[in-house]
Design a protein around this motif. Structure first.
Motif, PDB file in Angstrom:
ATOM      1  N   HIS A   1       0.841  -1.192   0.000  1.00 19.03           N
ATOM      2  CA  HIS A   1       0.000   0.000   0.000  1.00 19.03           C
ATOM      3  C   HIS A   1       0.875   1.241   0.000  1.00 19.03           C
ATOM      4  CE1 HIS A   1       0.858  -0.056   4.365  1.00 19.03           C
ATOM      5  NE2 HIS A   1       0.590   1.240   4.327  1.00 19.03           N
ATOM      6  N   ALA A   2       0.331   2.320  -0.497  1.00 19.18           N
ATOM      7  CA  ALA A   2       1.039   3.597  -0.526  1.00 19.18           C
ATOM      8  C   ALA A   2       0.037   4.705  -0.257  1.00 19.18           C
ATOM      9  CB  ALA A   2       1.715   3.813  -1.880  1.00 19.18           C
ATOM     10  N   ILE A   3       0.438   5.687   0.520  1.00 18.15           N
ATOM     11  CA  ILE A   3      -0.398   6.876   0.704  1.00 18.15           C
ATOM     12  C   ILE A   3      -0.232   7.747  -0.534  1.00 18.15           C
ATOM     13  CG2 ILE A   3      -0.797   8.948   2.085  1.00 18.15           C
ATOM     14  CD1 ILE A   3       0.322   7.447   4.486  1.00 18.15           C
ATOM     15  N   VAL A   4      -1.315   7.989  -1.264  1.00 20.64           N
ATOM     16  CA  VAL A   4      -1.240   8.784  -2.486  1.00 20.64           C
ATOM     17  C   VAL A   4      -1.888  10.158  -2.306  1.00 20.64           C
ATOM     18  CG1 VAL A   4      -1.000   6.800  -4.008  1.00 20.64           C
ATOM     19  CG2 VAL A   4      -3.295   7.612  -3.423  1.00 20.64           C
ATOM     20  N   ARG A   5      -2.513  10.376  -1.191  1.00 17.55           N
ATOM     21  CA  ARG A   5      -2.843  11.725  -0.730  1.00 17.55           C
ATOM     22  C   ARG A   5      -2.898  11.670   0.791  1.00 17.55           C
ATOM     23  NH1 ARG A   5      -8.373  14.964  -1.962  1.00 17.55           N
ATOM     24  NH2 ARG A   5      -9.152  13.581  -0.300  1.00 17.55           N
ATOM     25  N   ARG A   6      -2.042  12.436   1.441  1.00 16.57           N
ATOM     26  CA  ARG A   6      -2.051  12.417   2.897  1.00 16.57           C
ATOM     27  C   ARG A   6      -3.272  13.176   3.415  1.00 16.57           C
ATOM     28  NH1 ARG A   6      -0.264  17.331   4.801  1.00 16.57           N
ATOM     29  NH2 ARG A   6       0.954  18.608   3.360  1.00 16.57           N
ATOM     30  N   ARG A   7      -3.698  12.803   4.588  1.00 15.16           N
ATOM     31  CA  ARG A   7      -4.819  13.491   5.210  1.00 15.16           C
ATOM     32  C   ARG A   7      -4.445  14.953   5.442  1.00 15.16           C
ATOM     33  NH1 ARG A   7      -9.311  12.013   8.236  1.00 15.16           N
ATOM     34  NH2 ARG A   7      -9.969  13.564   9.781  1.00 15.16           N
ATOM     35  N   GLN A   8      -5.361  15.852   5.139  1.00 13.19           N
ATOM     36  CA  GLN A   8      -5.123  17.268   5.368  1.00 13.19           C
ATOM     37  C   GLN A   8      -4.965  17.569   6.851  1.00 13.19           C
ATOM     38  OE1 GLN A   8      -8.330  19.683   3.831  1.00 13.19           O
ATOM     39  NE2 GLN A   8      -7.038  20.600   2.286  1.00 13.19           N
ATOM     40  N   THR A   9      -4.053  18.467   7.145  1.00 14.96           N
ATOM     41  CA  THR A   9      -3.987  19.023   8.493  1.00 14.96           C
ATOM     42  C   THR A   9      -4.866  20.271   8.532  1.00 14.96           C
ATOM     43  OG1 THR A   9      -2.121  20.472   7.956  1.00 14.96           O
ATOM     44  CG2 THR A   9      -1.606  18.233   8.714  1.00 14.96           C
ATOM     45  N   PHE A  10      -5.131  20.768   9.725  1.00 21.13           N
ATOM     46  CA  PHE A  10      -5.877  22.017   9.825  1.00 21.13           C
ATOM     47  C   PHE A  10      -5.114  23.150   9.136  1.00 21.13           C
ATOM     48  CE2 PHE A  10      -7.631  20.016  13.861  1.00 21.13           C
ATOM     49  CZ  PHE A  10      -8.841  19.671  13.267  1.00 21.13           C
ATOM     50  N   GLU A  11      -3.783  23.110   9.250  1.00 20.80           N
ATOM     51  CA  GLU A  11      -2.969  24.143   8.597  1.00 20.80           C
ATOM     52  C   GLU A  11      -3.093  24.056   7.074  1.00 20.80           C
ATOM     53  OE1 GLU A  11      -1.693  23.588  12.660  1.00 20.80           O
ATOM     54  OE2 GLU A  11      -1.917  22.135  11.016  1.00 20.80           O
ATOM     55  N   ASP A  12      -3.116  22.826   6.538  1.00 21.07           N
ATOM     56  CA  ASP A  12      -3.329  22.653   5.097  1.00 21.07           C
ATOM     57  C   ASP A  12      -4.675  23.251   4.684  1.00 21.07           C
ATOM     58  OD1 ASP A  12      -0.968  21.177   4.812  1.00 21.07           O
ATOM     59  OD2 ASP A  12      -1.981  19.261   5.109  1.00 21.07           O
ATOM     60  N   MET A  13      -5.677  23.012   5.518  1.00 24.63           N
ATOM     61  CA  MET A  13      -7.040  23.398   5.171  1.00 24.63           C
ATOM     62  C   MET A  13      -7.198  24.909   5.028  1.00 24.63           C
ATOM     63  SD  MET A  13     -10.503  22.081   7.070  1.00 24.63           S
ATOM     64  CE  MET A  13     -10.066  22.865   8.629  1.00 24.63           C
ATOM     65  N   ILE A  14      -6.444  25.675   5.810  1.00 24.26           N
ATOM     66  CA  ILE A  14      -6.597  27.129   5.752  1.00 24.26           C
ATOM     67  C   ILE A  14      -5.422  27.805   5.041  1.00 24.26           C
ATOM     68  CG2 ILE A  14      -7.968  27.122   7.869  1.00 24.26           C
ATOM     69  CD1 ILE A  14      -5.445  28.368   9.250  1.00 24.26           C
ATOM     70  N   ALA A  15      -4.613  27.016   4.342  1.00 17.05           N
ATOM     71  CA  ALA A  15      -3.378  27.541   3.750  1.00 17.05           C
ATOM     72  C   ALA A  15      -3.625  28.708   2.798  1.00 17.05           C
ATOM     73  CB  ALA A  15      -2.621  26.422   3.027  1.00 17.05           C
ATOM     74  N   GLY A  16      -4.752  28.721   2.122  1.00 13.39           N
ATOM     75  CA  GLY A  16      -5.024  29.795   1.169  1.00 13.39           C
ATOM     76  C   GLY A  16      -5.729  30.992   1.773  1.00 13.39           C
ATOM     77  N   GLU A  17      -6.054  30.915   3.044  1.00 10.08           N
ATOM     78  CA  GLU A  17      -6.782  32.002   3.698  1.00 10.08           C
ATOM     79  C   GLU A  17      -5.812  32.965   4.370  1.00 10.08           C
ATOM     80  OE1 GLU A  17      -9.892  30.411   6.231  1.00 10.08           O
ATOM     81  OE2 GLU A  17     -10.093  28.655   4.919  1.00 10.08           O
ATOM     82  N   GLN A  18      -6.243  34.217   4.514  1.00  8.49           N
ATOM     83  CA  GLN A  18      -5.391  35.221   5.134  1.00  8.49           C
ATOM     84  C   GLN A  18      -6.239  36.346   5.686  1.00  8.49           C
ATOM     85  OE1 GLN A  18      -2.947  36.296   1.771  1.00  8.49           O
ATOM     86  NE2 GLN A  18      -4.361  37.905   1.103  1.00  8.49           N
ATOM     87  N   PRO A  19      -5.704  37.130   6.627  1.00 11.79           N
ATOM     88  CA  PRO A  19      -6.444  38.284   7.125  1.00 11.79           C
ATOM     89  C   PRO A  19      -6.706  39.287   5.997  1.00 11.79           C
ATOM     90  CG  PRO A  19      -4.566  37.779   8.527  1.00 11.79           C
ATOM     91  CD  PRO A  19      -4.404  36.959   7.292  1.00 11.79           C
ATOM     92  N   ALA A  20      -7.755  40.072   6.168  1.00  9.91           N
ATOM     93  CA  ALA A  20      -8.094  41.071   5.155  1.00  9.91           C
ATOM     94  C   ALA A  20      -7.000  42.108   5.054  1.00  9.91           C
ATOM     95  CB  ALA A  20      -9.425  41.743   5.515  1.00  9.91           C
ATOM     96  N   ARG A  21      -6.545  42.342   3.825  1.00  9.09           N
ATOM     97  CA  ARG A  21      -5.581  43.417   3.536  1.00  9.09           C
ATOM     98  C   ARG A  21      -6.258  44.352   2.549  1.00  9.09           C
ATOM     99  NH1 ARG A  21      -2.115  38.700   3.407  1.00  9.09           N
ATOM    100  NH2 ARG A  21      -0.735  38.669   5.243  1.00  9.09           N
ATOM    101  N   TRP A  22      -6.794  45.430   3.056  1.00  9.44           N
ATOM    102  CA  TRP A  22      -7.707  46.264   2.282  1.00  9.44           C
ATOM    103  C   TRP A  22      -6.985  47.029   1.187  1.00  9.44           C
ATOM    104  CZ3 TRP A  22     -12.235  44.569   3.387  1.00  9.44           C
ATOM    105  CH2 TRP A  22     -12.527  44.149   4.672  1.00  9.44           C
ATOM    106  N   GLU A  23      -7.597  47.103   0.022  1.00  4.31           N
ATOM    107  CA  GLU A  23      -7.097  47.883  -1.097  1.00  4.31           C
ATOM    108  C   GLU A  23      -8.249  48.654  -1.718  1.00  4.31           C
ATOM    109  OE1 GLU A  23      -5.022  45.550  -3.971  1.00  4.31           O
ATOM    110  OE2 GLU A  23      -3.902  44.383  -2.477  1.00  4.31           O
ATOM    111  N   THR A  24      -7.935  49.698  -2.421  1.00  3.15           N
ATOM    112  CA  THR A  24      -8.937  50.445  -3.187  1.00  3.15           C
ATOM    113  C   THR A  24      -8.659  50.257  -4.661  1.00  3.15           C
ATOM    114  OG1 THR A  24      -7.583  52.437  -3.091  1.00  3.15           O
ATOM    115  CG2 THR A  24      -9.281  52.147  -1.381  1.00  3.15           C
ATOM    116  N   VAL A  25      -9.711  50.233  -5.457  1.00  4.23           N
ATOM    117  CA  VAL A  25      -9.577  50.034  -6.906  1.00  4.23           C
ATOM    118  C   VAL A  25      -9.323  51.371  -7.571  1.00  4.23           C
ATOM    119  CG1 VAL A  25     -10.702  49.235  -8.994  1.00  4.23           C
ATOM    120  CG2 VAL A  25     -11.091  48.057  -6.812  1.00  4.23           C
TER     121      VAL A  25
END
Length: 430
Positions: A406-430
């Protein structure tokens, strides 16, 4: 841990103790080593399906393009590549996965009603085999993009033959009211003006009427209509290089009840209607190749006896396997630790805060206790690929089994993995 036993390939449901072995691996030992829930896939079961289909199609000029959406794990795609199988993709993400797994661009076809221009441009740059085009707007966009890149795109028109696939309404794709494809009348107009396009070669037909089909009758009906149109086009001087017959072959979700179409019956239908076709016949099986090759291992969290219902609460949930909630789909659910005593009717549910987080209602199961290991069968297709992190539940691990290894072909996500793309709001104006 090794024992060479392919229990899920047997035509009848095996004994509970035999079910614990899959591709030479004892699932009970696997679950003792890795936290549940997790998916386990049999490499041998996938190879067996591929080779059985190849054998049935012998003598035809064909190519198998695996429908990546069924299970897009890179290890599964690498297995497809090793067996000479191409890819049927519906997004640039699936294009990236397929190329990254070693599937050559020349074996990739791009389907889907909502291809963006960015996605089409990426596929053109990669040099894929062809596009299955589903609207006049898409055809015009493809011509424009191919012109800007100074390339020629090969395209097939997806025919909507208005055939009932005799499957669930949410996975029926070949009726007039479905969003997929165009009518034969519209396709006829496309071919009539095909000469005005200088960067798209319209030289193919495509049909796909639905998924999880357990009867060959609608397949034959659709192929008959496509074959009649091919002969009409040929008589009018329009040469076709390919006919894509789609996928949709069903699998056994309910042992003793579902009777899938055999590869021989499927190949016979193709031969009867397209045997005289001189070009290449493309096939897009997805579920058929991987569905029965996968299981979801889960444990009982607790037994809850209500006033009217007995609930078996699992540690797997609808975010891990959505099909029962989305389609009211049946999956066989098998306890892997047999206990004596009479079976009882149970509602088998998950911990997600939705009433729809239900795998089965009124299912007869032998006695169960908290901590017992349970297998949800035929979950290799549209299980992990449709999963989410709803309720902030990390994506589960995926394991590939092969002859006792057997081989692990996708490891179980950690909580850190789960929020890796999230970040605090950094406000900008258009």
């Amino acid at each position: 841990m090794a024992r060479h036993h392919m229990s899920l390939q047997q035509p009848d449901p095996p004994r509970i103790d035999a079910d614990a072995w899959f591709d030479g691996v004892d699932l009970r030992e696997l679950a003792a080593r890795y936290p549940t829930p997790f998916y386990a896939y049999s490499a041998n079961a996938i190879r067996t399906r591929i080779r059985g289909l190849q054998q049935a199609l012998a003598g035809l000029n064909y190519a198998i393009c695996y429908a990546v959406k069924a299970n897009s794990n890179l290890a599964v795609l690498q297995l497809m590549a090793a067996e000479g199988v191409g890819a049927d993709i519906v997004s640039s993400g699936e294009l990236w996965r397929s190329l990254h797994a070693g599937i050559p661009a020349q074996r990739i076809v791009f389907s889907g009603v909502g291809k963006t221009e960015q996605e089409m441009a990426e596929a053109l740059a990669a040099g894929i085999q062809r596009f299955n085009v589903e609207s006049a707007d898409e055809l015009e966009a493809l011509e424009r993009l191919a012109s800007s890149l100074h390339v020629t795109a090969h395209a097939a028109v997806r025919i909507n033959p208005d055939v009932d696939a005799l499957t669930h309404a949410k996975i029926s794709t070949g009726k007039a009211e479905n969003k997929f494809g165009v009518s034969i009348a519209e396709a006829r107009r496309w071919f009539a003006r095909a000469g005005s396009m200088h960067h798209v070669k319209l030289d193919g037909l495509h049909v796909h009427i639905g998924s999880q089909m357990l009867s060959v009758a609608p397949i034959r009906e659709a192929l008959a209509r496509v074959a009649a149109f091919w002969r009409e086009l040929e008589a009018a001087g329009h040469a076709l290089n390919s006919i894509d017959v789609g996928g949709g072959l069903g699998v056994r979700y309910r042992y003793g009840h579902d009777e899938p179409v055999t590869p021989e019956a499927y190949a016979s239908a193709i031969r009867d209607h397209l045997g005289a076709f001189k070009g290449r016949i493309l096939l897009e099986p997805g579920r058929y190749l991987v569905g029965e090759a996968g299981v979801l291992l889960t444990r009982v969290v607790r037994i809850k006896q209500g006033d009217t219902h007995r609930f078996v609460v699992l540690d797997a949930a609808m975010n891990d396997l959505l099909r029962p909630s989305l389609y009211d789909a049946w999956h066989d659910i098998v306890p892997l630790v047999p206990r004596p005593g009479p079976s009882q009717a149970c509602d088998i549910v998950g911990p997600v805060c939705e009433t729809g987080d239900t795998f089965a209602r009124g299912r007869m199961l032998p006695p169960l206790e908290a901590g017992d290991l349970v297998m949800i069968r035929t979950s290799g297709a549209y299980g992990s690929s449709m999963s989410s992190t709803y309720n902030s539940r990390p994506l589960v691990a995926e394991l590939l089994l092969d002859e006792g290894r057997h081989a692990i072909v996708r490891r179980r996500q950690t909580f850190e993995d789960m929020i890796a793309g999230e970040q605090p709001a950094r406000w900008e104006t258009v």
